[in-house]
Motif scaffolding. Structure first.
Motif, PDB file in Angstrom:
ATOM      1  N   LYS A   6       0.851  -1.192   0.000  1.00  0.00           N
ATOM      2  CA  LYS A   6       0.000   0.000   0.000  1.00  0.00           C
ATOM      3  C   LYS A   6       0.883   1.237   0.000  1.00  0.00           C
ATOM      4  CE  LYS A   6      -3.858   1.833   2.751  1.00  0.00           C
ATOM      5  NZ  LYS A   6      -4.724   1.531   3.903  1.00  0.00           N
ATOM      6  N   VAL A   8       2.107   4.584   1.280  1.00  0.00           N
ATOM      7  CA  VAL A   8       2.121   5.132   2.628  1.00  0.00           C
ATOM      8  C   VAL A   8       1.257   6.390   2.735  1.00  0.00           C
ATOM      9  CG1 VAL A   8       4.199   6.545   2.355  1.00  0.00           C
ATOM     10  CG2 VAL A   8       3.644   5.575   4.615  1.00  0.00           C
ATOM     11  N   PRO A  12      -4.583   5.138   6.394  1.00  0.00           N
ATOM     12  CA  PRO A  12      -4.425   3.894   7.155  1.00  0.00           C
ATOM     13  C   PRO A  12      -5.798   3.261   7.419  1.00  0.00           C
ATOM     14  CG  PRO A  12      -3.149   5.654   8.155  1.00  0.00           C
ATOM     15  CD  PRO A  12      -4.023   6.288   7.107  1.00  0.00           C
ATOM     16  N   ASP A  16      -5.171  -3.037   7.500  1.00  0.00           N
ATOM     17  CA  ASP A  16      -3.742  -3.075   7.187  1.00  0.00           C
ATOM     18  C   ASP A  16      -2.981  -4.010   8.109  1.00  0.00           C
ATOM     19  OD1 ASP A  16      -4.198  -1.175   5.222  1.00  0.00           O
ATOM     20  OD2 ASP A  16      -3.462   0.508   6.441  1.00  0.00           O
ATOM     21  N   ARG A  19       1.757  -2.353  10.052  1.00  0.00           N
ATOM     22  CA  ARG A  19       2.174  -1.482   8.945  1.00  0.00           C
ATOM     23  C   ARG A  19       3.687  -1.283   8.986  1.00  0.00           C
ATOM     24  NH1 ARG A  19      -1.442   1.980   6.560  1.00  0.00           N
ATOM     25  NH2 ARG A  19      -0.057   3.771   6.844  1.00  0.00           N
ATOM     26  N   ILE A  37       2.802   4.233  11.259  1.00  0.00           N
ATOM     27  CA  ILE A  37       3.686   3.122  10.922  1.00  0.00           C
ATOM     28  C   ILE A  37       4.080   2.387  12.200  1.00  0.00           C
ATOM     29  CG2 ILE A  37       6.002   2.600  10.076  1.00  0.00           C
ATOM     30  CD1 ILE A  37       5.562   4.885   8.054  1.00  0.00           C
ATOM     31  N   THR A  92       1.117  -5.137   6.161  1.00  0.00           N
ATOM     32  CA  THR A  92       1.080  -4.292   4.973  1.00  0.00           C
ATOM     33  C   THR A  92       2.436  -3.639   4.791  1.00  0.00           C
ATOM     34  OG1 THR A  92      -1.296  -3.888   5.190  1.00  0.00           O
ATOM     35  CG2 THR A  92      -0.045  -2.319   3.866  1.00  0.00           C
ATOM     36  N   LEU A  94       4.529  -0.854   3.239  1.00  0.00           N
ATOM     37  CA  LEU A  94       4.256   0.515   2.801  1.00  0.00           C
ATOM     38  C   LEU A  94       5.418   1.074   1.994  1.00  0.00           C
ATOM     39  CD1 LEU A  94       2.916   1.728   6.241  1.00  0.00           C
ATOM     40  CD2 LEU A  94       1.536   1.129   4.247  1.00  0.00           C
TER      41      LEU A  94
END
Length: 122
Positions: A6, A8, A12, A16, A19, A37, A92, A94
């Motif tokens: 995904k 960044v 969010p 997810d 992350r 994050i 996920t 990023l």
């Protein structure tokens, strides 16, 4: 457990899961609060030389991916961090690149998917 990629900069989502930013550089204009994050794993990003050579040129994608996978073979500890995170739940990867198909997170996901298939086959 799912493994996704995904941008960044995208909003969010609870879907997810964990992350992980997989870029060597922090995304421009994005605060840490807004990024949400869980882990910045900059060590797993492609080398600066490889990243600069690729320069998001789609014609170089296959060669970039091949060289990046070779680099990942030498980043066992960072790869293991992602494998362990995946064992606990959704992850996920990023990235900041504009191209949603040809980026280092997509190449990393491909690498991790291939490793998982090899483990299952063994």
């Amino acid at each position: 457990m799912s493994l996704k990629t995904k941008r960044v900069y995208d909003e969010p989502s609870p879907d997810d899961g964990f992350r992980v930013l997989v870029d060597a550089l922090w995304p421009r204009g994005l605060s840490k609060e807004k990024a949400k994050i869980d882990l910045w794993l900059k060590e797993i990003a492609p080398s600066e030389t490889l990243r600069n050579w690729f320069s998001h040129d789609r014609e170089r994608w296959e060669e970039f991916r091949s060289h990046y996978h070779e680099e990942l073979d030498d980043k066992e500890e960072s790869v293991l961090q992602l494998v362990r995170a995946q064992e606990k739940g959704d992850v996920t990867l990023l990235y900041a690149a504009r191209d949603e198909e040809y980026n280092n997170a997509a190449a990393l996901k491909d690498f991790l998917d291939k490793q998982e298939k090899a483990v299952r086959a063994a």
